[in-house]
Design an enzyme around this catalytic site. Structure first.
Site, PDB file in Angstrom:
ATOM      1  N   HIS A  25       0.830  -1.207   0.000  1.00  0.00           N
ATOM      2  CA  HIS A  25       0.000   0.000   0.000  1.00  0.00           C
ATOM      3  C   HIS A  25       0.864   1.256   0.000  1.00  0.00           C
ATOM      4  CE1 HIS A  25      -3.621   2.403   1.016  1.00  0.00           C
ATOM      5  NE2 HIS A  25      -2.748   3.149   1.682  1.00  0.00           N
ATOM      6  N   GLU A  26       1.800   1.316   0.938  1.00  0.00           N
ATOM      7  CA  GLU A  26       2.646   2.507   1.033  1.00  0.00           C
ATOM      8  C   GLU A  26       3.603   2.604  -0.157  1.00  0.00           C
ATOM      9  OE1 GLU A  26       1.930   4.748   3.089  1.00  0.00           O
ATOM     10  OE2 GLU A  26       0.501   3.516   4.197  1.00  0.00           O
ATOM     11  N   HIS A  29       1.989   4.645  -2.866  1.00  0.00           N
ATOM     12  CA  HIS A  29       2.160   6.089  -2.654  1.00  0.00           C
ATOM     13  C   HIS A  29       3.592   6.516  -3.006  1.00  0.00           C
ATOM     14  CE1 HIS A  29      -1.710   6.411  -0.801  1.00  0.00           C
ATOM     15  NE2 HIS A  29      -1.390   5.720   0.281  1.00  0.00           N
TER      16      HIS A  29
END
Length: 377
Positions: A25-26, A29
């Site tokens: 997920h990170e 980003h």
């Protein structure tokens, strides 16, 4: 009922489940930010005090926090909860300020924020596509074969040979879709449209309720109509078809989540069924004890949950940021910093309240409250 996996296996399974998903997920980003030239100061898996880490040649600190319940990427210049320019940001040198999150156009900031949830959804699509490629998929038509005596279908007047056209206004093309729809709606009264002798008949149907317990003794209830297919069909999936199947199954799971949330909001489903980190840890240990295919299936499910929940328009979540960016695009200017900060405080309070609720549910599922009541009594 079989013996539950021990605490060491449960902890290992939970870390193997949550750690990679948070990292993915990170990473979404981070990669989107790097693509647009935004410097990342920190990349953390877990919250709280750092227990291990290193700094790369770009100046990003990669680290692990002691509380493995999430993570974050801190971009350069991201100095306020609302990610708005501050006095400190304005004092940065021009070249350094150009590499900050706030300096980027609105559309780039939106992509950076959305990249985290979407990479989780992409991971789930990849896993589900892999399963479809390896095991094939059910393409059983929704034609009724056997009917259980005294079942919901029998009481509604369903007959062998009927083809289910729709249920509750939802079109049905595969038998699995019918089972999935019914499973989420025990006790609900719906309209069942069947094709019989070339004409469409509408039958009032009250979906039955079946109480079940898995091999570890976890009790739950599902909806059941009480019919079997006329002829089960299982088809192979080609390499070209697999991603399409993965996308479709991901969409079906998201649709189930939306339905479930709606049922909780309207009171048709108890909030006691909502689980949190403790329940996820328990299930992860159980699935890992069954084997890697079952555990990887759980990874796909939790990845979809993580992506979907983060896209909800709740301040402090990624979806909340995207909501504010949408408002900014319409107004041609962002909401005031103070308004956004208050919104984020409200979002944080709501998330903390939800975490408290699901933790209470988890502890109740483990029998803590019954044990305390027994001691008091």
């Amino acid at each position: 009922m079989i013996e539950a996996p021990g605490i060491p296996l449960t902890v290992i399974a939970f870390l193997l489940l949550l750690g990679p998903l948070v990292f993915i997920h990170e990473l979404g980003h981070y990669l989107a930010g790097r693509w647009f030239g935004v410097k990342a100061d920190e990349f953390s898996v877990g919250f709280g005090r750092e227990i291990a880490g290193f700094t790369d040649r770009r100046g990003t600190r990669w680290k692990f926090g002691w509380l493995p319940l999430g993570g974050y990427v801190k971009f350069a210049g991201d100095m306020s909860p609302a990610s708005q320019p501050t006095a400190d940001w304005l004092q940065l040198p021009a070249a350094e300020r150009a590499r900050t999150f706030q300096a980027k156009p609105l559309w780039q900031r939106a992509i950076i924020v959305a990249a985290g949830p979407f990479i989780n959804l992409a991971l789930a699509v990849l896993i589900l596509a892999g399963f479809a490629l390896a095991y094939g998929q059910s393409t059983t038509p929704p034609v009724v074969g056997a009917i259980e005596p005294n079942s919901a279908a029998a009481k509604a007047g369903v007959r062998p040979g009927d083809r289910i056209a729709s249920i509750g206004g939802t079109g049905i093309e595969r038998f699995d879709e019918l089972k999935m729809y019914a499973a989420l709606r025990p006790g609900e009264r719906v309209a069942l449209n069947v094709v019989r002798d070339g004409s469409v008949n509408t039958l009032p149907l009250t979906i039955g309720t079946l109480k079940q317990a898995d091999r570890w003794g976890n009790a739950y209830q599902i909806g059941r109509i009480g019919i079997g297919p006329a002829e089960p069909v299982w088809s192979k999936v080609s390499l070209v078809e697999a991603p399409v199947v993965g996308v479709r199954r991901t969409g079906e799971i998201i649709s189930m989540m939306v339905d479930t949330i709606g049922q909780v909001i309207t009171g048709r489903r108890s909030v006691k069924e909502m689980g949190g980190p403790l329940r996820i840890a328990q299930v992860s240990g159980q699935q890992l004890s069954l084997g890697w295919p079952e555990f990887v299936s759980l990874i796909a499910m939790i990845s979809i949950n993580l992506g979907f929940i983060n896209l909800l328009p709740v301040p402090i979540l990624d979806g909340g940021h995207l909501m504010f960016y949408a408002v900014e695009a319409v107004r041609r200017r962002p909401l005031g910093v103070r308004a956004q900060e208050w919104a984020f405080r409200g979002g944080l309070a709501a998330i903390l309240a939800l975490m408290l609720l699901v933790t209470i549910n988890d502890l109740g599922a483990f029998g803590l409250w019954r044990g305390i009541a027994g001691l008091i009594g």
